[in-house]
Scaffold this motif. Structure first.
Motif, short mmCIF file in Angstrom:
data_model
loop_
_atom_site.label_atom_id
_atom_site.label_comp_id
_atom_site.label_asym_id
_atom_site.label_seq_id
_atom_site.Cartn_x
_atom_site.Cartn_y
_atom_site.Cartn_z
N ASN A 153 37.82 39.48 47.12
CA ASN A 153 36.38 39.56 46.84
C ASN A 153 35.63 38.36 47.41
O ASN A 153 34.44 38.46 47.72
N MET A 172 41.44 41.92 43.77
CA MET A 172 40.22 41.14 43.55
C MET A 172 40.11 39.82 44.29
O MET A 172 38.99 39.35 44.52
N GLY A 230 41.57 34.83 36.47
CA GLY A 230 41.34 34.69 37.91
C GLY A 230 41.88 33.40 38.50
O GLY A 230 42.49 33.41 39.58
N VAL A 268 34.07 36.98 40.85
CA VAL A 268 34.05 38.03 39.83
C VAL A 268 33.10 39.15 40.27
O VAL A 268 32.03 38.87 40.83
N ILE A 274 37.00 43.33 34.79
CA ILE A 274 36.16 42.15 34.98
C ILE A 274 36.51 41.08 33.95
O ILE A 274 36.66 39.90 34.28
N ARG A 275 36.66 41.48 32.70
CA ARG A 275 37.02 40.51 31.65
C ARG A 275 38.38 39.87 31.93
O ARG A 275 38.57 38.67 31.75
N VAL A 319 37.78 32.48 43.49
CA VAL A 319 37.58 33.53 42.49
C VAL A 319 36.14 34.03 42.56
O VAL A 319 35.20 33.27 42.35
N ASN A 344 36.86 47.42 43.17
CA ASN A 344 38.18 46.89 42.79
C ASN A 344 38.90 47.90 41.91
O ASN A 344 38.36 48.33 40.89
N ALA A 393 42.22 44.44 38.02
CA ALA A 393 42.04 42.99 38.08
C ALA A 393 43.20 42.26 38.73
O ALA A 393 43.25 41.03 38.68
N PHE A 403 39.78 39.45 34.87
CA PHE A 403 39.69 38.55 36.02
C PHE A 403 38.94 37.27 35.66
O PHE A 403 39.26 36.19 36.17
N GLU A 404 37.94 37.39 34.80
CA GLU A 404 37.25 36.19 34.33
C GLU A 404 38.21 35.26 33.60
O GLU A 404 38.13 34.03 33.72
N HIS A 405 39.13 35.84 32.86
CA HIS A 405 40.07 35.06 32.05
C HIS A 405 41.25 34.55 32.87
O HIS A 405 41.72 33.42 32.68
#
Length: 311
Positions: free
Chosen positions: A109, A106, A133, A155, A126-127, A153, A98, A101, A129-131
């Motif tokens: 994915n 992403m 996404g 990750v 990654i952080r 989503v 990726n 984000a 997208f975690e927050h």
């Protein structure tokens, strides 16, 4: 011949591509090198009509398999891209990388996760997208409607900070994080043997770049300079636009950022305000797609960012 017979005749004509949920069965590929290909996205915002395919989805064929750069905007688009890959090689996709984000990098994915392919991204991406996404997914669903089918989503599995190397047998692939850019976790892919650089969103071509609310334009220039100081590419696949040279990408990315920052700094030094920033003459960049949509917004955001450095 009736309409039904004509329809089935069209299905077997060369070049006719059946669709699933309105998304093409396969994406058109541009051959970049003997081992690298790219599905060039629209140099425009993501829309229902372009299926969210407004960035470049690329892949590299190696001895050990295929490395994909960008997961895609949604499940069905990623599936179409995979079908395109299969039209070129029977080798399995070993990794998906990726570029950042953003949703068009992403959200696809989800398809690759269902295929069991490991997904790689920089840790900041990654952080992010975690927050964010779920919000990115909801936005894509509103735009893509039924074309969002199957997307969820997913990750990335593998994160890194500054560099991650993939030994793919006959070729080494390097993933580099040079620092802040267009959006959190922007990375570039470098193939030394080919002198091939995929800039991701560190580099734009044929469309005006977008300055987001959290884009640090000064840091972006510094990151771009690090990239060009360390790497000497002969061919570049930018984040947006056709494959080109590093000189062209430098002009349309770094050149624009420096131009806009200098124009805003001059306004600030003369005591000007936000309205003056909106009125900066950016006509020399008007040949780029999305100029009308983004030029004014970019100037306003750069002004608001630099204003804090002066007051």
């Amino acid at each position: 011949m009736g309409l039904k017979d004509l329809f089935f005749a069209l299905l077997i004509l060369p070049g006719f591509v059946a669709a699933s949920g309105g998304v093409p069965e396969k994406l058109k590929l541009t051959t970049v090198t003997d081992r690298a290909y790219s599905a060039i996205g629209a140099t425009a915002p993501g829309t229902y009509e372009n299926h969210g395919h407004n960035n470049n989805l690329s892949f590299i064929i190696t001895e050990k398999g295929v490395v994909v750069f960008n997961g895609g905007d949604n499940y069905l688009l990623a599936k179409a891209f995979h079908n395109s890959i299969r039209s070129i090689t029977e080798k399995d996709v070993k990794y998906v990388v990726n570029e950042n984000a953003q949703g068009h990098s992403m959200l696809g994915n989800s398809y690759w996760r269902d295929q069991g392919v490991p997904i790689i991204a920089q840790n900041e991406a990654i952080r992010e997208f975690e927050h964010q996404g779920d919000a990115k997914l909801a936005s894509m669903k509103r735009r893509n409607k039924e074309k969002a089918e199957g997307t969820y989503v997913a990750v990335p599995d593998i994160g890194f900070d500054t560099q991650h190397d993939l030994n793919m047998g006959d070729v080494q692939i390097q993933l580099h994080y040079f620092g802040p850019g267009h959006s959190p976790g922007d990375i570039a892919l470098w193939v030394p043997e080919e002198k091939l650089l995929i800039t991701g969103d560190l580099g734009f071509h044929q469309r005006l770049l977008a300055v987001f609310e959290d884009t640090e334009t000064g840091a972006w220039v510094e990151s771009f300079d690090k990239m060009t100081a360390q790497l000497d590419p002969e061919i570049v696949i930018p984040g947006h636009g056709e494959p080109t040279t590093i000189d062209v990408v430098t002009e349309e990315t770094r050149g624009y950022l420096v131009f806009l920052r200098n124009a805003v700094i001059e306004i600030l030094e003369q005591g000007g305000g936000l309205d003056d920033a909106y009125n900066i003459d950016q006509s020399q960049w008007s040949y780029l797609d999305t100029f009308e949509e983004l030029a004014g917004k970019n100037a306003g955001r750069v002004y608001q960012d630099l204003e804090f450095e002066y007051f």
